[in-house]
Design an enzyme around this catalytic site. Structure first.
Site, PDB file in Angstrom:
ATOM      1  N   SER A 126       1.230  -4.551   4.048  1.00 53.69           N
ATOM      2  CA  SER A 126       2.499  -3.877   3.826  1.00 53.69           C
ATOM      3  C   SER A 126       3.387  -4.198   5.012  1.00 53.69           C
ATOM      4  O   SER A 126       2.888  -4.571   6.086  1.00 53.69           O
ATOM      5  CB  SER A 126       2.322  -2.355   3.696  1.00 53.69           C
ATOM      6  OG  SER A 126       1.720  -2.014   2.464  1.00 53.69           O
ATOM      7  N   ARG A 127       4.692  -4.035   4.818  1.00 55.78           N
ATOM      8  CA  ARG A 127       5.617  -4.369   5.903  1.00 55.78           C
ATOM      9  C   ARG A 127       5.327  -3.585   7.172  1.00 55.78           C
ATOM     10  O   ARG A 127       5.489  -4.083   8.285  1.00 55.78           O
ATOM     11  CB  ARG A 127       7.062  -4.110   5.448  1.00 55.78           C
ATOM     12  CG  ARG A 127       7.586  -5.138   4.463  1.00 55.78           C
ATOM     13  CD  ARG A 127       8.981  -4.789   3.994  1.00 55.78           C
ATOM     14  NE  ARG A 127       8.999  -3.510   3.263  1.00 55.78           N
ATOM     15  CZ  ARG A 127      10.102  -2.956   2.765  1.00 55.78           C
ATOM     16  NH1 ARG A 127      11.266  -3.561   2.921  1.00 55.78           N
ATOM     17  NH2 ARG A 127      10.038  -1.825   2.096  1.00 55.78           N
ATOM     18  N   THR A 128       4.918  -2.343   7.012  1.00 61.52           N
ATOM     19  CA  THR A 128       4.553  -1.517   8.166  1.00 61.52           C
ATOM     20  C   THR A 128       3.139  -0.985   7.956  1.00 61.52           C
ATOM     21  O   THR A 128       2.713  -0.779   6.814  1.00 61.52           O
ATOM     22  CB  THR A 128       5.521  -0.335   8.335  1.00 61.52           C
ATOM     23  OG1 THR A 128       5.555   0.427   7.114  1.00 61.52           O
ATOM     24  CG2 THR A 128       6.923  -0.832   8.653  1.00 61.52           C
ATOM     25  N   HIS A 131       3.985  -5.169 -20.319  1.00 64.57           N
ATOM     26  CA  HIS A 131       4.592  -4.196 -19.393  1.00 64.57           C
ATOM     27  C   HIS A 131       4.269  -2.759 -19.830  1.00 64.57           C
ATOM     28  O   HIS A 131       5.151  -1.945 -20.113  1.00 64.57           O
ATOM     29  CB  HIS A 131       6.105  -4.394 -19.307  1.00 64.57           C
ATOM     30  CG  HIS A 131       6.701  -3.834 -18.057  1.00 64.57           C
ATOM     31  ND1 HIS A 131       7.813  -4.363 -17.451  1.00 64.57           N
ATOM     32  CD2 HIS A 131       6.333  -2.790 -17.273  1.00 64.57           C
ATOM     33  CE1 HIS A 131       8.123  -3.675 -16.371  1.00 64.57           C
ATOM     34  NE2 HIS A 131       7.231  -2.704 -16.229  1.00 64.57           N
ATOM     35  N   LEU A 175       0.844  -1.203   0.000  1.00 63.92           N
ATOM     36  CA  LEU A 175       0.000   0.000   0.000  1.00 63.92           C
ATOM     37  C   LEU A 175       0.881   1.255   0.000  1.00 63.92           C
ATOM     38  O   LEU A 175       0.797   2.103   0.885  1.00 63.92           O
ATOM     39  CB  LEU A 175      -0.939  -0.004   1.203  1.00 63.92           C
ATOM     40  CG  LEU A 175      -2.194   0.862   1.067  1.00 63.92           C
ATOM     41  CD1 LEU A 175      -3.106   0.303  -0.016  1.00 63.92           C
ATOM     42  CD2 LEU A 175      -2.958   0.954   2.388  1.00 63.92           C
ATOM     43  N   GLY A 176       1.741   1.339  -1.017  1.00 69.73           N
ATOM     44  CA  GLY A 176       2.524   2.551  -1.236  1.00 69.73           C
ATOM     45  C   GLY A 176       1.742   3.529  -2.093  1.00 69.73           C
ATOM     46  O   GLY A 176       0.504   3.507  -2.120  1.00 69.73           O
ATOM     47  N   ARG A 177       2.457   4.385  -2.815  1.00 71.45           N
ATOM     48  CA  ARG A 177       1.785   5.383  -3.657  1.00 71.45           C
ATOM     49  C   ARG A 177       0.829   4.721  -4.643  1.00 71.45           C
ATOM     50  O   ARG A 177      -0.332   5.122  -4.767  1.00 71.45           O
ATOM     51  CB  ARG A 177       2.820   6.198  -4.434  1.00 71.45           C
ATOM     52  CG  ARG A 177       3.706   7.099  -3.597  1.00 71.45           C
ATOM     53  CD  ARG A 177       4.634   7.868  -4.544  1.00 71.45           C
ATOM     54  NE  ARG A 177       5.529   8.764  -3.840  1.00 71.45           N
ATOM     55  CZ  ARG A 177       6.767   8.443  -3.458  1.00 71.45           C
ATOM     56  NH1 ARG A 177       7.222   7.227  -3.717  1.00 71.45           N
ATOM     57  NH2 ARG A 177       7.537   9.323  -2.850  1.00 71.45           N
ATOM     58  N   ILE A 178       1.324   3.719  -5.351  1.00 74.33           N
ATOM     59  CA  ILE A 178       0.503   3.086  -6.375  1.00 74.33           C
ATOM     60  C   ILE A 178      -0.600   2.251  -5.741  1.00 74.33           C
ATOM     61  O   ILE A 178      -1.756   2.290  -6.181  1.00 74.33           O
ATOM     62  CB  ILE A 178       1.389   2.232  -7.308  1.00 74.33           C
ATOM     63  CG1 ILE A 178       2.295   3.155  -8.129  1.00 74.33           C
ATOM     64  CG2 ILE A 178       0.535   1.365  -8.223  1.00 74.33           C
ATOM     65  CD1 ILE A 178       3.348   2.429  -8.943  1.00 74.33           C
ATOM     66  N   ARG A 191       6.411  -6.255 -10.305  1.00 74.96           N
ATOM     67  CA  ARG A 191       7.528  -6.840 -11.042  1.00 74.96           C
ATOM     68  C   ARG A 191       7.292  -8.339 -11.134  1.00 74.96           C
ATOM     69  O   ARG A 191       6.742  -8.948 -10.213  1.00 74.96           O
ATOM     70  CB  ARG A 191       8.868  -6.567 -10.344  1.00 74.96           C
ATOM     71  CG  ARG A 191       9.359  -5.138 -10.450  1.00 74.96           C
ATOM     72  CD  ARG A 191       9.799  -4.827 -11.876  1.00 74.96           C
ATOM     73  NE  ARG A 191      10.421  -3.505 -11.987  1.00 74.96           N
ATOM     74  CZ  ARG A 191       9.783  -2.407 -12.339  1.00 74.96           C
ATOM     75  NH1 ARG A 191       8.478  -2.471 -12.576  1.00 74.96           N
ATOM     76  NH2 ARG A 191      10.419  -1.256 -12.453  1.00 74.96           N
ATOM     77  N   ASP A 233       0.924  -7.790 -16.115  1.00 76.70           N
ATOM     78  CA  ASP A 233       1.603  -6.788 -16.930  1.00 76.70           C
ATOM     79  C   ASP A 233       3.113  -6.984 -16.898  1.00 76.70           C
ATOM     80  O   ASP A 233       3.833  -6.342 -17.658  1.00 76.70           O
ATOM     81  CB  ASP A 233       1.262  -5.378 -16.424  1.00 76.70           C
ATOM     82  CG  ASP A 233       1.808  -4.284 -17.323  1.00 76.70           C
ATOM     83  OD1 ASP A 233       1.640  -4.396 -18.560  1.00 76.70           O
ATOM     84  OD2 ASP A 233       2.422  -3.324 -16.809  1.00 76.70           O
ATOM     85  N   GLU A 280      11.155 -10.982 -18.963  1.00 73.50           N
ATOM     86  CA  GLU A 280      10.591 -10.207 -20.070  1.00 73.50           C
ATOM     87  C   GLU A 280      11.618 -10.048 -21.189  1.00 73.50           C
ATOM     88  O   GLU A 280      12.805  -9.896 -20.930  1.00 73.50           O
ATOM     89  CB  GLU A 280      10.153  -8.834 -19.560  1.00 73.50           C
ATOM     90  CG  GLU A 280       9.034  -8.933 -18.560  1.00 73.50           C
ATOM     91  CD  GLU A 280       8.647  -7.572 -17.976  1.00 73.50           C
ATOM     92  OE1 GLU A 280       9.219  -6.540 -18.403  1.00 73.50           O
ATOM     93  OE2 GLU A 280       7.782  -7.556 -17.087  1.00 73.50           O
TER      94      GLU A 280
END
Length: 322
Positions: A181-183, A286, A159-162, A239, A263, A268
């Site tokens: 998320s890790r934190t 991608h 749950l970062g920016r993206i 990724r 994606d 790749e």
């Protein structure tokens, strides 16, 4: 020849790989830039002139290898075109006094848009339905029912920016959102669970949005896929390395999960052949950030990072320290 600005940095800029034409033009116009790929003998150039290079510009896919880093003793900045930077050993770079940047934020919206579109596609089977019509099957058959998106329970892995941008978009579908998320992430009302496996077990669809790199390699394991189960869907805009790809192929071929929209892949542009004929899988090359607007913004931020370093000695968007 060298380029400098007010209080700037003397030296050569090494362009490690092909980049956007507009970005390449800007680099050439403002700084003494050498294109590594265009050199008749790159190894000879690095041997004879590597000590003149103070900054390297590269893509998120290519990065700067340890071997190349070692060939550039005066290197002080690595500028990535892209949000990812796992192809560069950032810890090693920092130990040598090399600053590293990427292009965060400018691609967040497009990646989130594609993630939601991919989720809808795989659950409603849009690409499969398109193929059904194109091959003339509609004249003699009925397309099978698909899964509803609205009201489902969706897990966001990372749950970062993206991840947050994806979650905000999915709120409009009335889904229940969970995350790992890790934190813990402050100021969100989504429920955090204790592990990727628990997240997969509790959701109808799992959207992968973590950063790449060694810390997340194989994070979506066979155990996680088993927890997602035969009615669960997977979307990956992160990724390819984040997923145990052989386990994913096995789960898709044998009905271990209901479907996937991918994606990114482990090797790749090579895609596992077993996936090519599966209507339960959406395969994308991608392209999450591949819009005119976003690539232009990425190029502009890449140039700003490089130019600011060459003229002021610092980067605009250095990668975070962990």
């Amino acid at each position: 020849m060298s380029s400098t600005g007010n209080d700037g940095t003397d030296g050569t800029v090494l362009q490690v790989c092909p980049l956007l034409p507009a970005l390449e033009t800007a680099l050439a116009e403002h700084h003494h830039t050498v294109k590594l790929a265009d050199l008749p003998d790159p190894a000879a150039y690095l041997r004879d002139h590597g000590a003149e290079v103070v900054a390297a510009v590269t893509s998120a896919r290519i990065g700067v290898s340890n071997e190349l880093m070692d060939a550039l003793p005066a290197l002080r900045a690595i500028v990535h075109f892209g949000v990812g930077y796992e192809t560069t050993d950032v810890s090693r770079a920092r130990a040598r006094g090399i600053d590293v940047s990427n292009t965060p934020d400018v691609l967040t919206d497009c990646v989130a848009d594609l993630a939601v579109g991919a989720l809808i596609d795989v659950m409603r089977r849009l690409s499969a339905a398109d193929r059904f019509v194109r091959r003339g099957a509609w004249a003699s058959d009925t397309f099978p029912l698909a899964a509803k998106v609205s009201g489902k329970r969706v897990g966001i892995l990372g749950l970062g920016r993206i991840g947050r941008a994806i979650a905000r978009r999915l709120e409009g579908f009335g889904v229940e959102l969970l995350y790992f998320s890790r934190t813990p992430v402050e100021d969100v009302r989504y429920r955090r669970v204790s592990s990727p496996t628990e997240l997969a077990a509790e959701c109808d669809a799992l959207v992968v949005a973590v950063a790449g790199g060694g810390a997340t390699q194989g994070l979506v394991s066979a155990e996680v896929l088993e927890a997602l189960g035969p009615r669960g869907y997977l979307v990956n805009v992160s990724r390819g390395s984040v997923i145990d790809e052989p386990a994913l192929v096995d789960a898709l071929v044998n009905g271990g999960i209901a479907g996937a929209a991918l994606d990114v892949f482990a090797d790749e542009p090579h895609v596992p052949k077993a996936l090519l004929d599966l209507d339960t899988v959406v395969l994308l090359p991608h392209i999450a950030s591949a819009t005119h607007e976003t690539r232009e913004a990425m190029g502009e931020l890449t140039f700003r990072n490089l130019h600011h370093f060459m003229t002021e000695g610092t980067l605009v968007t250095p990668v975070p320290t962990h």
